[in-house]
Design a protein around this motif. Structure first.
Motif, PDB file in Angstrom:
ATOM      1  N   ASN A 165       0.815  -1.220   0.000  1.00  0.00           N
ATOM      2  CA  ASN A 165       0.000   0.000   0.000  1.00  0.00           C
ATOM      3  C   ASN A 165       0.841   1.259   0.000  1.00  0.00           C
ATOM      4  OD1 ASN A 165      -2.308  -1.521   0.103  1.00  0.00           O
ATOM      5  ND2 ASN A 165      -2.286  -1.586   2.347  1.00  0.00           N
ATOM      6  N   SER A 166       1.943   1.210  -0.691  1.00  0.00           N
ATOM      7  CA  SER A 166       2.821   2.363  -0.690  1.00  0.00           C
ATOM      8  C   SER A 166       2.454   3.271  -1.858  1.00  0.00           C
ATOM      9  CB  SER A 166       4.262   1.890  -0.824  1.00  0.00           C
ATOM     10  OG  SER A 166       5.060   2.920  -1.336  1.00  0.00           O
ATOM     11  N   SER A 167       2.581   4.579  -1.664  1.00  0.00           N
ATOM     12  CA  SER A 167       2.308   5.494  -2.770  1.00  0.00           C
ATOM     13  C   SER A 167       3.525   5.539  -3.698  1.00  0.00           C
ATOM     14  CB  SER A 167       2.017   6.884  -2.232  1.00  0.00           C
ATOM     15  OG  SER A 167       3.099   7.286  -1.433  1.00  0.00           O
ATOM     16  N   TRP A 168       4.585   4.941  -3.290  1.00  0.00           N
ATOM     17  CA  TRP A 168       5.817   4.944  -4.080  1.00  0.00           C
ATOM     18  C   TRP A 168       5.943   3.639  -4.845  1.00  0.00           C
ATOM     19  CZ3 TRP A 168       9.289   7.987  -6.061  1.00  0.00           C
ATOM     20  CH2 TRP A 168      10.589   7.554  -6.315  1.00  0.00           C
ATOM     21  N   GLN A 169       6.276   2.554  -4.188  1.00  0.00           N
ATOM     22  CA  GLN A 169       6.370   1.267  -4.872  1.00  0.00           C
ATOM     23  C   GLN A 169       6.213   0.150  -3.852  1.00  0.00           C
ATOM     24  OE1 GLN A 169       6.696   0.196  -8.036  1.00  0.00           O
ATOM     25  NE2 GLN A 169       7.047  -1.945  -7.501  1.00  0.00           N
ATOM     26  N   ASP A 170       5.418  -0.861  -4.205  1.00  0.00           N
ATOM     27  CA  ASP A 170       5.272  -2.018  -3.315  1.00  0.00           C
ATOM     28  C   ASP A 170       6.391  -3.020  -3.563  1.00  0.00           C
ATOM     29  OD1 ASP A 170       3.066  -0.875  -2.355  1.00  0.00           O
ATOM     30  OD2 ASP A 170       1.634  -2.361  -3.098  1.00  0.00           O
ATOM     31  N   PHE A 171       6.879  -3.598  -2.466  1.00  0.00           N
ATOM     32  CA  PHE A 171       7.855  -4.679  -2.595  1.00  0.00           C
ATOM     33  C   PHE A 171       7.345  -5.887  -1.839  1.00  0.00           C
ATOM     34  CE2 PHE A 171      10.486  -0.915  -3.156  1.00  0.00           C
ATOM     35  CZ  PHE A 171      11.165  -1.250  -4.314  1.00  0.00           C
ATOM     36  N   LYS A 202      -9.224  -8.430  -4.277  1.00  0.00           N
ATOM     37  CA  LYS A 202      -9.090  -9.754  -4.860  1.00  0.00           C
ATOM     38  C   LYS A 202      -8.422  -9.649  -6.231  1.00  0.00           C
ATOM     39  CE  LYS A 202     -11.510 -13.908  -5.807  1.00  0.00           C
ATOM     40  NZ  LYS A 202     -12.613 -14.485  -6.489  1.00  0.00           N
ATOM     41  N   GLY A 203      -7.468 -10.514  -6.488  1.00  0.00           N
ATOM     42  CA  GLY A 203      -6.816 -10.532  -7.784  1.00  0.00           C
ATOM     43  C   GLY A 203      -5.685  -9.538  -7.938  1.00  0.00           C
ATOM     44  N   SER A 204      -5.477  -8.670  -6.953  1.00  0.00           N
ATOM     45  CA  SER A 204      -4.399  -7.687  -7.092  1.00  0.00           C
ATOM     46  C   SER A 204      -3.037  -8.329  -6.868  1.00  0.00           C
ATOM     47  CB  SER A 204      -4.609  -6.566  -6.073  1.00  0.00           C
ATOM     48  OG  SER A 204      -4.452  -7.074  -4.772  1.00  0.00           O
ATOM     49  N   LEU A 205      -2.015  -7.527  -7.093  1.00  0.00           N
ATOM     50  CA  LEU A 205      -0.660  -8.014  -6.923  1.00  0.00           C
ATOM     51  C   LEU A 205      -0.431  -8.422  -5.462  1.00  0.00           C
ATOM     52  CD1 LEU A 205       2.035  -8.394  -8.298  1.00  0.00           C
ATOM     53  CD2 LEU A 205       2.610  -6.040  -7.725  1.00  0.00           C
ATOM     54  N   HIS A 206      -0.909  -7.603  -4.562  1.00  0.00           N
ATOM     55  CA  HIS A 206      -0.765  -7.860  -3.135  1.00  0.00           C
ATOM     56  C   HIS A 206      -1.430  -9.186  -2.749  1.00  0.00           C
ATOM     57  CE1 HIS A 206      -1.350  -6.035   1.167  1.00  0.00           C
ATOM     58  NE2 HIS A 206      -0.606  -7.110   1.163  1.00  0.00           N
ATOM     59  N   TRP A 207      -2.597  -9.396  -3.311  1.00  0.00           N
ATOM     60  CA  TRP A 207      -3.342 -10.641  -3.090  1.00  0.00           C
ATOM     61  C   TRP A 207      -2.505 -11.842  -3.521  1.00  0.00           C
ATOM     62  CZ3 TRP A 207      -8.312 -12.656  -1.939  1.00  0.00           C
ATOM     63  CH2 TRP A 207      -8.708 -13.802  -2.626  1.00  0.00           C
TER      64      TRP A 207
END
Ligand SMILES: Nc1ncnc2c1ncn2[C@@H]1O[C@H](COP(=O)(O)OP(=O)(O)OP(=O)(O)O)[C@@H](O)[C@H]1O
Ligand SMILES: [Mg+2]
Lengths: 251, 652
Positions: B406-412, B615-620
């Motif tokens: 949930n970063s406004s910059w980039q998720d890792f 659902k279906g997102s990268l984080h998911w």
């Protein structure tokens, strides 16, 4: 050597006596055999001699005393551990540890704190020779003891017992799990060991008793019925019950 | 068979049938069906996990590709260096903070403790306080009243004050240092009375009493004097000035570049979603039935911009800044080196905490040098067109050290910190549990009397019945404070990770998990011990061994693999445990450096994040990958234990 003096023994805190007023003297460097029908208390008496019955919490000697080399084995100054170093035992079912042949024989010495390799090597060889096993296993001392045949395993157990240099060896039906050839070997071994150790053997085989032992004690329902030189007990027993048992009329 | 046939066939099937099945068949199919259902459930779970996690890697790769194309990667090369350097400078201020507190002595925290005390007390006497305040409200209108009424009011105020004072005194007597936050631990008990009195006074007055103010003032002067005159603090202050000097310039530079990168990224994201939308419209147009519908969709599709952003042009400012960036980084590193060389010698410090941090600085500086070399190199060779490969994404997940969502910059999505948290806590647990569980099993199985057996076994097995959330609760409320308190003991300082710096740590979780592992390991180890033939024990005892020698030299070795299997199963049991690690471990997502650090876990992150993710997102997808890793770990531990047990069974 061993004086059993009016001993009664109970497995249930004295409610019922499994052994009743038994008195007998076991002579030094002789083979004494205990015979009698199943359940008459042969093993029980044998296990009294090295206090293996201590493992049963509710067991106790209710009367009399047992003296070995003149000392009461339940005396205050006697340690069961030390007693067992003097009175070794060989069991009915051969039970080597799941270790190598060498480690099995060396076990008793190692727990006494002996660590020197050459000392252990010597003792292992001597004991295995003493148990007439050396030639058969000398090239595979590092192999597991469980890989040996039944007869070899039982002789290994004997070697393990004599390695700690006891004065007395107790044998509880040592051949009952062996075939006739292995039995013959062990019997031969017993007659050999007789020169060095006092031996007490429990057996169900009349022939074995008459072959290997110098004295024979016959038990019946926890009582000692007859005790004397083997030849006399077998050839002209004094008691009717002994005669009946020996001639196979009951048992 | 020429003779007469029997009228009644004696071999006739007697059982009645039900749908063509007799009773035996029904029972057979019932149990067979249950077994099949269990297998099918396992397969379905595997399939579900795999199918959900399947798209994670391609998506993650795409996301990281955009991270590179937008220039964010380049900016982070600079930011990483700045952060590493800032870490050193914050360690320096910690050194000076710890040292200052140590030099000032116990009074350093007086004010904080007074505030705590007063707060506690005020809560206890809140009704009396209210009454007193109400009584005093009338003070304002006193001058308009007659003599007699004034007297009455004075009396009622006096009475309220008296009752407040009495109540406060009794309540204060019940407050102990242990009710107060951690800082009071070092206080001598003689001081307690002082704080009680000060708190009573403060509650009645409604302001800080003079006695506390005096101490505070003394502390302040002492502080100023120490900071200004003592060589250690002068040195530290100078070093801090040097290390902080070039930070601002670099920070401004990064902030500027960040703006460019975010702008580029926004365009990239917009383009991607537009392209996706367009593709789906085209797809629908193709399969549309009526001409009209087709036309409508085609018009809609044309409206979407599909011009890919010109990344080269957008990134131009970044490429132009490469030289400036390198120069700023050199300034930063030079300043750091100089500042570290200016630091005082450890022998000049008196505080253990300060010494520890000074050591950390020395170690940290080597790391900083490495980071500067690596990142500097990467920044100078950075090229936004370089393809981000699939294997980099895979490595990025399995070996990535950052888990940022949930970063406004980039998720890792790097699983390492979570994995280490889970594994570390489980390891602590097993190390603690094994002696207890195996020792307990040996004792119960070989050494205890039947009476003891009847008590110990059910008690240990009962632990299993404690709900894990209750254990976690206990960990948060009781065990955390306990470990923290005794973890301060200087006698323990030689253990790495001590003194403990917080209540919610891997150690705390590990202790609770150990409690959960003990029943499993105990029961299975006891089984293993039970399987050792009695004759081994008899033989050993008959040779003159003690019970202990028998256990250690014969019984344990002959069931060693069984005990190992028990330990592995216990380990598997607690790696999958969720509640305790979620609540007790502190939830810090970073690579733990010692077992007294807070950490997060794979199970914890799943429980915490799966509810709020699209659902279906990268984080998911990432969460499902974590689930898959967890599943694999548990499964392999179980498999290993089963194999050992099976081999053991074969040997018999
Ligand atoms: N550990 C024990 N606890 C209680 N009773 C026992 C125990 N061991 C043996 N007994 C009982 O003591 C009696 C004598 O048993 P013991 O084993 O001495 O007989 P035995 O003469 O050796 O028989 P066998 O020839 O079958 O070996 C039996 O009635 C037996 O049930
Ligand atoms: Mg018997």
């Amino acid at each position: 050597m061993i004086e059993i003096d009016d001993v009664s023994f109970s497995y249930d805190r004295g409610k019922t006596n499994t052994l009743k007023n038994i008195s007998l003297d076991i002579l030094e460097k002789q083979v004494t055999s205990f015979i009698g029908p199943s359940g008459c208390g042969k093993s029980t008496l044998l296990r009294c001699l090295n206090r293996m019955n201590d493992l049963v919490d509710t067991s106790c000697i209710t009367n009399g005393e047992i003296r070995i080399m003149g000392h009461d084995i339940h005396g205050k100054d006697v340690d069961a551990i030390e007693l067992r170093k003097q009175v070794g035992m060989v069991f009915q079912k051969y039970n080597p540890f799941p270790k190598s042949i060498y480690d099995n024989v060396a076990y008793g010495l190692r727990i006494q704190g002996i660590k020197k390799k050459d000392q252990l090597d010597q003792a292992v060889e001597k004991s295995l020779r003493g148990a007439a096993l050396w030639d058969e296993v000398k090239d595979r001392l590092k192999d597991s003891a469980l890989g040996l045949s039944g007869g070899q395993q039982q002789r290994l157990c004997i070697a393990r017992t004599i390695a700690v240099q006891p004065r007395v060896i107790l044998m509880d039906e040592p051949c009952s799990a062996l075939d006739p050839i292995a039995t013959a070997k062990v019997e031969e071994l017993i007659t050999e060991l007789r020169q060095e150790f006092t031996i007490v053997i429990v057996t169900h085989s009349m022939q074995q008793a008459s072959r290997v032992s110098d004295h024979t004690a016959f038990f019946y329902l926890g009582e000692l019925i007859e005790y004397g030189p083997t030849d006399r007990v077998f050839q002209n027993p004094e008691q009717k019950r002994t005669e009946d048992y020996i001639s196979g009329r009951f048992g | 068979m020429s003779e007469k046939t029997m009228k009644e066939n004696p071999m006739r099937r007697k059982k009645s049938r039900f749908f063509g099945l007799n009773k035996q068949d029904i029972i057979k199919y019932y149990f067979g069906g249950n077994a099949a259902a269990a297998i099918i459930a396992l397969v379905l779970i595997c399939w579900f996990l795999l199918s959900q996690a399947f798209f994670f890697f391609p998506n993650y790769r795409n996301s990281l590709q955009l991270y590179r194309e937008s220039g964010q990667e380049y900016v982070d090369f600079s930011d990483d260096r700045l952060q590493a350097q800032v870490k050193i400078s914050s360690l320096m201020s910690q050194v000076s903070g710890y040292e200052l507190r140590e030099r000032i002595g116990v009074d350093a925290d007086s004010y904080a403790i007074y505030v705590n005390f007063r707060g506690l007390l005020a809560k206890k006497v809140k009704f009396e306080l209210k009454d007193y305040a109400r009584a005093r409200e009338k003070e304002g209108i006193m001058e308009f009243l007659g003599e007699e009424e004034q007297n009455q009011i004075r009396q009622s105020i006096e009475a309220a004050k008296q009752s407040l004072e009495n109540a406060a005194k009794t309540a204060a007597a019940a407050i102990e240092f242990s009710d107060i936050e951690d800082k009071s631990l070092q206080y001598a008990p003689e001081k307690l009375e002082f704080f009680r009195q000060a708190a009573v006074e403060g509650v009645i007055l409604g302001e800080t009493p003079e006695s506390v103010k005096a101490i505070q003032a003394a502390v302040d002067t002492k502080k100023q004097k120490l900071l200004g005159e003592l060589p250690v603090f002068v040195k530290l202050a100078e070093a801090q000035d040097v290390i902080q000097a070039p930070q601002a310039a670099f920070r401004d530079f990064i902030t500027q570049q960040r703006k460019y990168a975010l702008e580029t990224k926004a365009r990239g994201v917009a383009f991607k979603s537009a392209a996706e939308e367009k593709a789906s419209l085209d797809e629908r147009a193709k399969s549309a039935t009526s001409e009209e519908e087709k036309k409508r969709l085609a018009i809609k599709s044309v409206r979407y911009l599909t011009q890919e952003p010109d990344y080269a042009k957008l990134n131009a400012p970044l490429y132009e800044s490469k030289a400036q960036q390198a120069a700023l980084a050199v300034d930063l590193l030079v300043a750091t080196e100089k500042s570290v060389s200016m630091l005082p010698d450890p022998s000049e410090l008196t505080s253990v905490g300060a010494k520890k941090r000074l050591g950390d600085i020395k170690k940290g500086f080597e790391e900083v040098e490495e980071i500067f070399a690596d990142k500097g190199n990467e920044a100078s060779t950075w090229d936004h067109t370089k393809h981000y490969s699939m294997s980099e994404a895979v490595v990025g997940f399995f070996f990535g050290t950052k888990w940022v969502t949930n970063s406004s910059w980039q998720d890792f999505y790097g699983v390492v910190p979570l994995f280490l948290g889970s594994f570390g806590a489980a390891l602590v647990a097993v190390i603690l549990a094994v002696p207890f569980a195996v020792g307990g099993a040996i004792y119960v199985n070989r050494l205890s009397s039947p009476m003891e057996q009847q008590v110990i076994k059910p008690v240990i097995e009962f632990i299993q019945a404690i709900p894990s959330v209750v254990l976690a609760f206990f960990g948060v409320i009781v065990l955390g404070s306990f470990l923290f308190k005794y973890g301060q003991n200087p006698a323990l300082a030689w253990i790495p990770g001590f003194p403990i710096e917080g209540k919610l740590t891997m150690l705390n979780a590990g202790v609770l998990l150990a409690l959960m592992a003990v029943p499993t390991i105990f029961t299975l180890a006891e089984d293993a011990l039970n399987n050792v033939p009695k004759s081994y024990q008899e033989a050993s005892l008959a040779l003159g061994a003690t019970k202990l020698q028998t256990v250690l030299k014969v019984i344990l070795p002959s069931c060693f693999s069984g005990v190992i299997a028990a330990v592995l199963l216990g380990f598997g049991r607690i790696v999958g445990e969720t509640m305790v690690v979620l609540l007790v471990m502190g939830g810090r997502i970073a690579i733990p450096t010692s077992f007294t650090d807070p950490a997060h876990s794979m199970t914890g992150i799943l429980a915490q994040e799966i509810g709020e993710v699209d659902k279906g997102s990268l984080h998911w997808g990432a969460l499902f990958m974590v689930g898959l890793v967890l599943f694999t770990v548990s499964l392999s531990l179980n498999w290993l234990a089963q194999t050992i047990l099976r081999r053991l069974a074969k040997h018999k």
